[in-house]
Structures are given as structure tokens and as C-alpha cells.
Write a protein that holds these residues in place. Structure first.
Motif, PDB file in Angstrom:
ATOM      1  N   SER A 228     -22.546-111.138 -34.925  1.00 34.03           N
ATOM      2  CA  SER A 228     -22.958-112.348 -34.211  1.00 34.03           C
ATOM      3  C   SER A 228     -22.019-112.703 -33.061  1.00 34.03           C
ATOM      4  N   GLY A 229     -21.066-111.829 -32.784  1.00 34.96           N
ATOM      5  CA  GLY A 229     -20.230-112.023 -31.615  1.00 34.96           C
ATOM      6  C   GLY A 229     -18.844-112.582 -31.873  1.00 34.96           C
ATOM      7  N   ARG A 230     -18.455-112.707 -33.154  1.00 32.94           N
ATOM      8  CA  ARG A 230     -17.139-113.247 -33.468  1.00 32.94           C
ATOM      9  C   ARG A 230     -16.128-112.115 -33.623  1.00 32.94           C
ATOM     10  N   ASN A 231     -14.878-112.382 -33.260  1.00 36.51           N
ATOM     11  CA  ASN A 231     -13.792-111.466 -33.593  1.00 36.51           C
ATOM     12  C   ASN A 231     -13.367-111.754 -35.027  1.00 36.51           C
ATOM     13  N   VAL A 232     -13.196-110.714 -35.817  1.00 33.36           N
ATOM     14  CA  VAL A 232     -12.966-110.897 -37.257  1.00 33.36           C
ATOM     15  C   VAL A 232     -11.701-110.164 -37.697  1.00 33.36           C
ATOM     16  N   THR A 233     -10.895-110.855 -38.494  1.00 35.94           N
ATOM     17  CA  THR A 233      -9.706-110.268 -39.125  1.00 35.94           C
ATOM     18  C   THR A 233      -9.796-110.491 -40.632  1.00 35.94           C
ATOM     19  N   ILE A 234      -9.565-109.435 -41.415  1.00 34.70           N
ATOM     20  CA  ILE A 234      -9.477-109.577 -42.874  1.00 34.70           C
ATOM     21  C   ILE A 234      -8.062-109.189 -43.300  1.00 34.70           C
ATOM     22  N   PHE A 235      -7.409-110.086 -44.012  1.00 35.69           N
ATOM     23  CA  PHE A 235      -6.048-109.864 -44.498  1.00 35.69           C
ATOM     24  C   PHE A 235      -6.141-109.579 -45.994  1.00 35.69           C
ATOM     25  N   SER A 319       2.783-107.441 -50.387  1.00 37.90           N
ATOM     26  CA  SER A 319       2.032-107.181 -51.619  1.00 37.90           C
ATOM     27  C   SER A 319       2.098-105.713 -51.998  1.00 37.90           C
ATOM     28  N   MET A 320       2.042-104.841 -50.983  1.00 36.88           N
ATOM     29  CA  MET A 320       2.150-103.406 -51.255  1.00 36.88           C
ATOM     30  C   MET A 320       3.482-103.088 -51.918  1.00 36.88           C
ATOM     31  N   GLU A 321       4.540-103.716 -51.428  1.00 32.19           N
ATOM     32  CA  GLU A 321       5.875-103.477 -51.975  1.00 32.19           C
ATOM     33  C   GLU A 321       5.970-103.968 -53.416  1.00 32.19           C
ATOM     34  N   VAL A 322       5.447-105.165 -53.660  1.00 30.96           N
ATOM     35  CA  VAL A 322       5.502-105.756 -55.002  1.00 30.96           C
ATOM     36  C   VAL A 322       4.717-104.916 -56.010  1.00 30.96           C
ATOM     37  N   MET A 323       3.539-104.423 -55.587  1.00 27.01           N
ATOM     38  CA  MET A 323       2.638-103.739 -56.508  1.00 27.01           C
ATOM     39  C   MET A 323       2.800-102.224 -56.487  1.00 27.01           C
ATOM     40  N   GLY A 324       3.724-101.747 -55.665  1.00 24.80           N
ATOM     41  CA  GLY A 324       3.988-100.311 -55.645  1.00 24.80           C
ATOM     42  C   GLY A 324       2.879 -99.484 -55.037  1.00 24.80           C
ATOM     43  N   ILE A 325       2.116-100.070 -54.126  1.00 28.36           N
ATOM     44  CA  ILE A 325       1.026 -99.346 -53.473  1.00 28.36           C
ATOM     45  C   ILE A 325       1.575 -98.666 -52.214  1.00 28.36           C
ATOM     46  N   LYS A 326       1.304 -97.375 -52.069  1.00 26.30           N
ATOM     47  CA  LYS A 326       1.825 -96.589 -50.952  1.00 26.30           C
ATOM     48  C   LYS A 326       0.778 -96.461 -49.845  1.00 26.30           C
ATOM     49  N   LYS A 327       1.269 -96.267 -48.620  1.00 22.88           N
ATOM     50  CA  LYS A 327       0.359 -96.143 -47.477  1.00 22.88           C
ATOM     51  C   LYS A 327      -0.613 -94.981 -47.647  1.00 22.88           C
ATOM     52  N   GLN A 328      -0.155 -93.890 -48.244  1.00 20.30           N
ATOM     53  CA  GLN A 328      -1.029 -92.729 -48.371  1.00 20.30           C
ATOM     54  C   GLN A 328      -2.206 -92.972 -49.319  1.00 20.30           C
ATOM     55  N   GLU A 329      -2.130 -94.061 -50.119  1.00 23.79           N
ATOM     56  CA  GLU A 329      -3.244 -94.407 -51.001  1.00 23.79           C
ATOM     57  C   GLU A 329      -4.348 -95.165 -50.274  1.00 23.79           C
ATOM     58  N   LEU A 330      -3.997 -95.761 -49.128  1.00 24.70           N
ATOM     59  CA  LEU A 330      -4.931 -96.619 -48.409  1.00 24.70           C
ATOM     60  C   LEU A 330      -5.583 -95.879 -47.245  1.00 24.70           C
ATOM     61  N   ARG A 331      -6.666 -96.438 -46.753  1.00 23.11           N
ATOM     62  CA  ARG A 331      -7.429 -95.820 -45.670  1.00 23.11           C
ATOM     63  C   ARG A 331      -6.579 -95.690 -44.406  1.00 23.11           C
ATOM     64  N   GLU A 333      -7.456 -96.020 -41.287  1.00 21.08           N
ATOM     65  CA  GLU A 333      -7.839 -96.822 -40.117  1.00 21.08           C
ATOM     66  C   GLU A 333      -7.267 -98.239 -40.121  1.00 21.08           C
ATOM     67  N   ILE A 334      -6.578 -98.632 -41.183  1.00 23.45           N
ATOM     68  CA  ILE A 334      -6.154-100.028 -41.300  1.00 23.45           C
ATOM     69  C   ILE A 334      -4.816-100.275 -40.611  1.00 23.45           C
ATOM     70  N   GLU A 335      -4.491-101.563 -40.441  1.00 23.90           N
ATOM     71  CA  GLU A 335      -3.203-101.969 -39.888  1.00 23.90           C
ATOM     72  C   GLU A 335      -2.342-102.562 -41.010  1.00 23.90           C
ATOM     73  N   TYR A 336      -1.044-102.672 -40.735  1.00 23.49           N
ATOM     74  CA  TYR A 336      -0.125-103.220 -41.722  1.00 23.49           C
ATOM     75  C   TYR A 336       0.605-104.410 -41.120  1.00 23.49           C
ATOM     76  N   GLY A 337       0.797-105.443 -41.930  1.00 25.39           N
ATOM     77  CA  GLY A 337       1.470-106.624 -41.421  1.00 25.39           C
ATOM     78  C   GLY A 337       1.741-107.620 -42.525  1.00 25.39           C
ATOM     79  N   GLY A 338       2.377-108.725 -42.147  1.00 23.89           N
ATOM     80  CA  GLY A 338       2.679-109.788 -43.093  1.00 23.89           C
ATOM     81  C   GLY A 338       1.926-111.056 -42.763  1.00 23.89           C
ATOM     82  N   VAL A 339       2.314-112.137 -43.390  1.00 19.35           N
ATOM     83  CA  VAL A 339       1.596-113.389 -43.211  1.00 19.35           C
ATOM     84  C   VAL A 339       1.666-113.872 -41.764  1.00 19.35           C
TER      85      VAL A 339
END
Length: 355
Positions: A228-235, A319-331, A333-339
Motif C-alpha cells: 500500500s506504499g508504506r516503508n516497513v521495518t520488522i525488528f 537477543s542473538m547473544e543472549v539466546m546463543g543464535i548464530k548468524k549462520q543460522e539466520l537468513r 538477506e537480513i540486517e543486524y542491529g539493536g534497539v
């Protein structure tokens, strides 16, 4: 204690309602999402769930509306108890839209000729937001004044395409509905200048939940908003990070708490549990079966769709650090960042969701 009065919304003309909006007396108590899809010009959004924060001039009479009249009656009753003069507009935006919005669409398309040369698309196998997303893509590939014709089976498409055309500035030339399908012809128009909309047309979503149905809902809203024409960010934060995992299971060596989290968390998005009736994983299987049968996109497909539309997907590094999730487990195409990254986008957003 005051009692609120009631009027049918269409007993007031469109001009009368817009005049009430210009004086700050017309209050829309629906959700932000409903308001963004369409509202009476000049109306002030104040969701019924936040009605206790209503604080305005008590010397005015306020006209309250929602979708049909139920939520506005609840809001009107509360405001009357606070000594406000209020009138509940029965019938709500649904009745107003049926009378005025469809007429506006017809007026706009009266002098538009249906062209013989137009691309045709069949989206009868797609559910919301598939048809709108695909139409948005195809309209980008044609010139201003060119037309496309679509056939859709999703019953919600009738209202969706009217709202989409109104927001984007494209012209709904023809709209026919029968028992089994909806046919529409859309002409590419000049991009709409939204000077009346002072708030930036951006949407931000925090996906905190690790449950399949909530993640699917978040991605459907995101894809629809982008179309519908909006810029969208999902965190994606904490349990929501599971939605970004690759579809194929990866063997990543972990130790300590990271290994414990890895054991408890789903290995792929398809294994995410349901918020209700999960039944030790059986509910997940049933839900995915029904979604496939009803042609509703899977969660990985919805994320693919989001990537194709250039929706910004941010994985929370904390959250990745707390839960032990590694970048190679994730897609990839995504970006990485904090609050801070997310808050930066919310500053330019008029529409923020926490799921």
C-alpha cells in the motif's frame, strides 16, 4: 451522569462529517491499522482501548464512530460518564464507506475508457495479502495510463482494492463480483501526493513472539502495508528470531546455555508452535495443512515476499547473544542491529506494532 445520544452515520452528509473533523469533533475509535486503511477526512484517531486517556475540551460535542457502532457505543458510554457530550454514530465506517467511498471510486472511473490491450492475471489461488502484493508489483512494471486486469477469489479483496487504489493514486476502472470470484481492472495513475497526511507513511513492527500464528500475522500485515506504499521495518527480538531461521536445519556447534536454548527452540520456522491448541506440535501440523489447503502462504514464503518487496528485516543482536543464535543460522538477506536501529525507524513511522 450524562447519557450519550445516537445517530445513524449516514443521516449526516459527507460534508457535515468532514466539517466535524475540521473542528476536532469527529473521533475514530478503531485501531491504527483500520484507520490507515481508510477514515473520514479530518477525523481524529483515538482507539477505544485507550479511551481512558481522552482529554479534550468538554464544551464541544464529540461524534464517535468505529467500524459498525459497537466499539463507538462503548467509548461513548465511557465518555458520557466523564461528563462529555457525545453522539454515537451507529452504522460506523462500514456504512459510510458503502455509501461514499464506492461512489468516489465510481465517479473517478466514469470517464476512464477500458483498454483492449492490458495484461491479465489470475490470483484465485492467493489469499490476503497475496493479490494486493502482486498487483502492486505488476503496476510498477507498466506505464502511467496502462491497465491490468485481475481475477481474485479472496472475498476481502473488494474492500482491499478500493482502499489500495485510494491510497496509492491508481484508478480502479472496473470492479465486478460474483459468487466465486472478483474481477478488477486497474489503471496506473500518477503517484499520490499525500500532503494531507502529516505523519510519515512508515510502519514498524516488533516481532517478540515465537509462535507461528503471530509471526504469520505480522508478516501479512507487513506485506500488505508495503504493497500500500508504506516503508516497513520488522525488528525480530528474542523468540521472534526463530522466524528468521533458514528453512534447512544447520548443525552449528554450541556450548553451555547456548546449547540448552538450541535444544528448546525450534530448528526452523516451520517448527514454531501455535499460541493456542498447539497440542505438543500436532496443532502446528494441522495449521500448516489448513493454510496450504486454503492457499495461505507459509511463514518462509511470507518472508520471501517481504524480502522481494524490500521490507527491512532486522535481527536483534542482543537477543542473538543472549539466546546463543548464530548468524549462520539466520537468513542471508537480513540486517543486524539493536534497539537504537529500531527506534531510529520509529521516529519516521506513524504506525507501530508490538507482536
Amino acid at each position: 451522569m450524562k447519557q450519550f445520544d445516537e445517530k445513524y452515520i449516514n443521516n449526516l452528509s459527507q460534508q457535515e462529517l468532514e466539517n466535524l473533523g475540521s473542528t476536532g469533533q469527529l473521533i475514530d475509535v478503531r485501531t491504527q491499522e483500520e484507520y490507515e486503511l481508510g477514515h473520514i477526512k479530518g477525523s481524529i484517531l483515538h482507539p477505544v482501548d485507550e479511551i481512558e486517556t481522552f482529554n479534550r475540551d468538554k464544551n464541544k460535542t464529540y461524534y464517535i464512530y468505529c467500524k459498525s457502532g459497537n466499539r463507538s457505543a462503548k467509548a461513548s458510554n465511557y465518555l458520557a460518564k466523564q461528563d462529555y457530550d457525545v453522539i454515537n454514530l451507529d452504522g460506523g465506517y462500514k456504512s459510510y464507506e458503502a455509501r461514499h467511498i464506492s461512489d468516489d471510486t465510481e465517479d473517478e472511473s466514469k470517464n476512464v475508457e477500458i483498454k483492449t490491450e492490458r495484461k491479465q492475471f489470475n490470483y484465485c489461488d492467493l489469499q490476503c495479502p497475496g493479490p494486493i502484493v502482486n498487483i502492486s508489483k505488476e503496476v510498477k512494471n507498466i506505464e502511467i495510463g496502462d491497465q491490468i486486469e485481475v481475477t481474485v477469489s479472496d472475498p476481502g479483496f473488494v474492500n482491499d482494492i478500493k482502499s489500495w487504489a485510494k491510497q496509492t493514486g491508481h484508478i480502479l476502472v472496473k470492479l465486478n463480483e460474483n459468487k466465486h470470484e472478483i474481477n478488477a481492472i486497474i489503471q496506473k495513475g500518477t503517484p499520490k501526493d499525500n500532503k494531507e497526511n502529516y505523519a510519515p507513511k512508515n510502519t514498524t513492527i516488533v516481532l517478540f513472539s515465537g509462535e507461528l500464528d503471530k509471526a504469520v500475522a505480522a508478516l501479512i500485515i507487513a506485506n500488505g502495508a508495503k504493497a500500500s506504499g508504506r516503508n516497513v521495518t520488522i525488528f525480530f527480538t528474542f523468540w521472534g528470531l526463530n522466524a528468521l531461521k533458514k528453512a534447512q536445519t544447520l548443525n552449528v556447534k554450541k556450548k553451555g546455555f547456548a546449547k540448552m536454548f538450541d535444544f528448546m527452540l525450534p530448528r526452523t520456522p516451520l517448527k514454531m508452535p501455535l499460541s493456542k491448541m498447539n497440542m505438543f506440535g500436532l496443532g502446528n501440523i494441522m495449521m500448516r495443512y489448513v493454510m496450504k489447503k486454503k492457499n495461505v502462504d507459509s511463514l518462509p514464503s511470507l518472508i520471501d515476499q517481504a524480502i522481494d518487496q524490500d521490507i527491512k528485516l532486522i535481527a536483534c543482536t542482543m537477543s542473538m547473544e543472549v539466546m546463543g543464535i548464530k548468524k549462520q543460522e539466520l537468513r542471508d538477506e537480513i540486517e543486524y542491529g539493536g534497539v537504537g536501529t529500531y527506534i531510529g525507524d520509529t521516529e519516521n513511522a506513524s504506525h507501530n506494532l508490538f507482536i
